[in-house]
Design a protein around this motif. Structure first.
Motif, PDB file in Angstrom:
ATOM      1  N   HIS A 228       0.795  -1.220   0.000  1.00 31.83           N
ATOM      2  CA  HIS A 228       0.000   0.000   0.000  1.00 31.83           C
ATOM      3  C   HIS A 228       0.831   1.275   0.000  1.00 31.83           C
ATOM      4  O   HIS A 228       0.363   2.299  -0.484  1.00 31.83           O
ATOM      5  CB  HIS A 228      -0.934   0.008   1.215  1.00 31.83           C
ATOM      6  CG  HIS A 228      -2.188  -0.773   1.002  1.00 31.83           C
ATOM      7  ND1 HIS A 228      -3.290  -0.674   1.818  1.00 31.83           N
ATOM      8  CD2 HIS A 228      -2.509  -1.690   0.044  1.00 31.83           C
ATOM      9  CE1 HIS A 228      -4.241  -1.477   1.378  1.00 31.83           C
ATOM     10  NE2 HIS A 228      -3.789  -2.117   0.315  1.00 31.83           N
ATOM     11  N   ASP A 229       2.034   1.247   0.547  1.00 28.07           N
ATOM     12  CA  ASP A 229       2.749   2.510   0.749  1.00 28.07           C
ATOM     13  C   ASP A 229       3.101   3.180  -0.575  1.00 28.07           C
ATOM     14  O   ASP A 229       2.857   4.369  -0.758  1.00 28.07           O
ATOM     15  CB  ASP A 229       3.998   2.283   1.606  1.00 28.07           C
ATOM     16  CG  ASP A 229       4.911   1.228   1.017  1.00 28.07           C
ATOM     17  OD1 ASP A 229       4.454   0.476   0.141  1.00 28.07           O
ATOM     18  OD2 ASP A 229       6.081   1.145   1.438  1.00 28.07           O
ATOM     19  N   ARG A 230       3.673   2.442  -1.526  1.00 29.41           N
ATOM     20  CA  ARG A 230       4.031   3.009  -2.833  1.00 29.41           C
ATOM     21  C   ARG A 230       3.251   2.377  -3.982  1.00 29.41           C
ATOM     22  O   ARG A 230       3.635   2.519  -5.143  1.00 29.41           O
ATOM     23  CB  ARG A 230       5.526   2.823  -3.095  1.00 29.41           C
ATOM     24  CG  ARG A 230       6.449   3.594  -2.183  1.00 29.41           C
ATOM     25  CD  ARG A 230       6.446   5.068  -2.478  1.00 29.41           C
ATOM     26  NE  ARG A 230       6.895   5.374  -3.827  1.00 29.41           N
ATOM     27  CZ  ARG A 230       6.980   6.605  -4.320  1.00 29.41           C
ATOM     28  NH1 ARG A 230       6.605   7.628  -3.572  1.00 29.41           N
ATOM     29  NH2 ARG A 230       7.398   6.816  -5.549  1.00 29.41           N
ATOM     30  N   ARG A 231       2.141   1.702  -3.652  1.00 30.62           N
ATOM     31  CA  ARG A 231       1.328   1.018  -4.672  1.00 30.62           C
ATOM     32  C   ARG A 231       2.200   0.080  -5.517  1.00 30.62           C
ATOM     33  O   ARG A 231       2.030  -0.020  -6.732  1.00 30.62           O
ATOM     34  CB  ARG A 231       0.619   2.029  -5.573  1.00 30.62           C
ATOM     35  CG  ARG A 231      -0.155   3.098  -4.868  1.00 30.62           C
ATOM     36  CD  ARG A 231      -1.345   2.541  -4.114  1.00 30.62           C
ATOM     37  NE  ARG A 231      -2.257   3.602  -3.744  1.00 30.62           N
ATOM     38  CZ  ARG A 231      -2.169   4.310  -2.631  1.00 30.62           C
ATOM     39  NH1 ARG A 231      -1.186   4.043  -1.770  1.00 30.62           N
ATOM     40  NH2 ARG A 231      -3.038   5.262  -2.355  1.00 30.62           N
ATOM     41  N   LYS A 232       3.119  -0.583  -4.864  1.00 29.22           N
ATOM     42  CA  LYS A 232       4.085  -1.415  -5.587  1.00 29.22           C
ATOM     43  C   LYS A 232       3.577  -2.849  -5.700  1.00 29.22           C
ATOM     44  O   LYS A 232       3.140  -3.449  -4.707  1.00 29.22           O
ATOM     45  CB  LYS A 232       5.430  -1.399  -4.863  1.00 29.22           C
ATOM     46  CG  LYS A 232       6.552  -2.088  -5.616  1.00 29.22           C
ATOM     47  CD  LYS A 232       7.866  -1.872  -4.913  1.00 29.22           C
ATOM     48  CE  LYS A 232       9.011  -2.500  -5.700  1.00 29.22           C
ATOM     49  NZ  LYS A 232      10.320  -2.270  -5.051  1.00 29.22           N
ATOM     50  N   ILE A 233       3.625  -3.390  -6.919  1.00 27.96           N
ATOM     51  CA  ILE A 233       3.247  -4.782  -7.146  1.00 27.96           C
ATOM     52  C   ILE A 233       4.392  -5.672  -6.672  1.00 27.96           C
ATOM     53  O   ILE A 233       5.470  -5.694  -7.267  1.00 27.96           O
ATOM     54  CB  ILE A 233       2.928  -5.042  -8.624  1.00 27.96           C
ATOM     55  CG1 ILE A 233       1.749  -4.169  -9.083  1.00 27.96           C
ATOM     56  CG2 ILE A 233       2.611  -6.516  -8.852  1.00 27.96           C
ATOM     57  CD1 ILE A 233       1.422  -4.309 -10.556  1.00 27.96           C
ATOM     58  N   MET A 234       4.148  -6.400  -5.589  1.00 29.04           N
ATOM     59  CA  MET A 234       5.192  -7.248  -5.020  1.00 29.04           C
ATOM     60  C   MET A 234       5.335  -8.569  -5.775  1.00 29.04           C
ATOM     61  O   MET A 234       6.452  -9.086  -5.897  1.00 29.04           O
ATOM     62  CB  MET A 234       4.890  -7.529  -3.545  1.00 29.04           C
ATOM     63  CG  MET A 234       4.706  -6.273  -2.691  1.00 29.04           C
ATOM     64  SD  MET A 234       6.132  -5.164  -2.740  1.00 29.04           S
ATOM     65  CE  MET A 234       7.392  -6.215  -2.035  1.00 29.04           C
ATOM     66  N   ARG A 235       4.211  -9.074  -6.278  1.00 28.27           N
ATOM     67  CA  ARG A 235       4.315 -10.349  -6.995  1.00 28.27           C
ATOM     68  C   ARG A 235       3.037 -10.587  -7.802  1.00 28.27           C
ATOM     69  O   ARG A 235       1.939 -10.237  -7.377  1.00 28.27           O
ATOM     70  CB  ARG A 235       4.534 -11.515  -6.031  1.00 28.27           C
ATOM     71  CG  ARG A 235       4.793 -12.852  -6.733  1.00 28.27           C
ATOM     72  CD  ARG A 235       5.217 -13.918  -5.755  1.00 28.27           C
ATOM     73  NE  ARG A 235       5.474 -15.191  -6.416  1.00 28.27           N
ATOM     74  CZ  ARG A 235       6.603 -15.510  -7.047  1.00 28.27           C
ATOM     75  NH1 ARG A 235       7.589 -14.633  -7.089  1.00 28.27           N
ATOM     76  NH2 ARG A 235       6.759 -16.687  -7.623  1.00 28.27           N
TER      77      ARG A 235
END
Length: 340
Positions: A188-195
């Motif tokens: 959620h913090d940087r809207r980063k797709i982790m996987r």
């Protein structure tokens, strides 16, 4: 002769003083009579002009309180003290030099954006900006708050977004009408797709393995937000509990309670999958990997103030000309400057 003149002057002074008191008494009584004539439903209706007249009469003729019957004498004395305080408050404000509108707006913005700051803190920031102003002036133009200061909901959520991740799945139909399940984990913090991962038969063990690979070692977030899909069974819940993650489950049929990952899924569909025919599982993995790379490093986001999850540096005009680099098979382009 001299004593006679002194007696004459004293008699004239008493004569004029008595006549002035008589006229003031007539004014006081007539005004009270006018107030009583305005009486409605058994209660006198008083206006500001009435209070001003009575305060003035008390100032010039203190014995006016002896003929006052509409209100209590203590009330008139209280009005007089209030007027005295208002008068000196106006005098103290008018004596202080005013500041320009731009500086007043800046003080207001600092106070509004930083509810935990007081006048000394804002005054220190202004001094560091080269603005000479007194601390009392800063306190005068700050936001007036009732109760203890509190941050805004936006800043509160931003401070806690770093410890939240979300997981969800969606279905993609291939060219042969096979249903392929796509799993996505988003920070959620940087809207980063982790996987992202693709499978034809999602299971508890497969989902547990994806979470483990998305957060190796001690990088797991404190909270994982998910829906009530049956694929998140007991094995999955046990695995994330061992990783130190608290399972947060949304209400039934409430996708709006997991909005960030739902928004990413919508972006993947609108910007990629709705324009491509997927042949098989391998093709879908390659397309998702290409879009995830574009999403992370190139695509700007409104929630990140027009930045990317992996922040992009700003290229100035002096670097060179602008060129377009195709991304996601030409569906999108990345623009950058090349040195001449």
């Amino acid at each position: 002769m001299q004593s006679l003149l002194s007696e004459l002057f004293s008699w004239l002074a008493c004569r004029f003083r008595g006549r002035a008191e008589l006229e003031l008494e007539v004014i006081a009584l007539r005004h009270q009579l006018a107030v009583l004539r305005r009486q409605r439903s058994g209660r006198s209706q008083l206006f500001a002009i009435d209070r001003l007249i009575w305060v003035w009469l008390y100032r010039v003729w203190p014995r006016f309180l002896n003929v006052l019957v509409v209100v209590k004498p203590a009330t008139v004395i209280q009005w007089h003290r209030q007027g005295f305080r208002l008068y000196w408050r106006w005098r103290s404000k008018s004596g202080r030099p005013s500041i320009n509108r731009e500086l007043r707006d800046l003080i207001w913005q600092m106070s509004e954006a930083n509810p935990l700051w007081g006048a000394p803190r804002i005054h220190g920031e202004l001094l560091k900006l080269g603005i000479e102003v007194s601390q009392a002036t800063v306190a005068k133009y700050m936001v007036r708050r009732q109760g203890a200061p509190s941050p805004s909901w936006r800043s509160f959520l931003r401070n806690h977004a770093e410890g939240i991740a979300a997981i969800d799945m969606f279905v993609v139909a291939s060219a042969s009408f096979r249903l392929l399940y796509v799993m996505i984990i988003l920070a959620h913090d940087r809207r980063k797709i982790m996987r992202t991962a693709v499978t034809e038969h999602p299971s508890e063990a497969w989902l547990s393995r994806q979470v483990t690979e998305a957060f190796p070692w001690d990088t797991a977030p404190p909270y994982l937000l998910r829906d009530r899909d049956a694929s998140y069974g007991a094995y999955f819940r046990k695995r994330i509990e061992v990783m130190g993650i608290k399972d947060v489950v949304t209400a039934p049929r409430s996708p709006w309670q997991n909005p960030y990952v739902e928004r990413v899924i919508g972006s993947i569909r609108r910007e990629c999958l709705d324009h491509i025919v997927i042949f098989n599982e391998r093709h879908l993995r390659r397309v998702l990997s290409s879009y995830a790379d574009y999403y992370q490093r190139t695509r700007t986001h409104l929630s990140l103030e027009k930045d990317c999850p992996d922040s992009r540096p700003i290229q100035h005009r002096s670097v060179g000309r602008v060129v377009a680099v195709p991304r996601v098979g030409g569906l999108h382009h990345h623009y950058e400057r090349l040195a001449a």
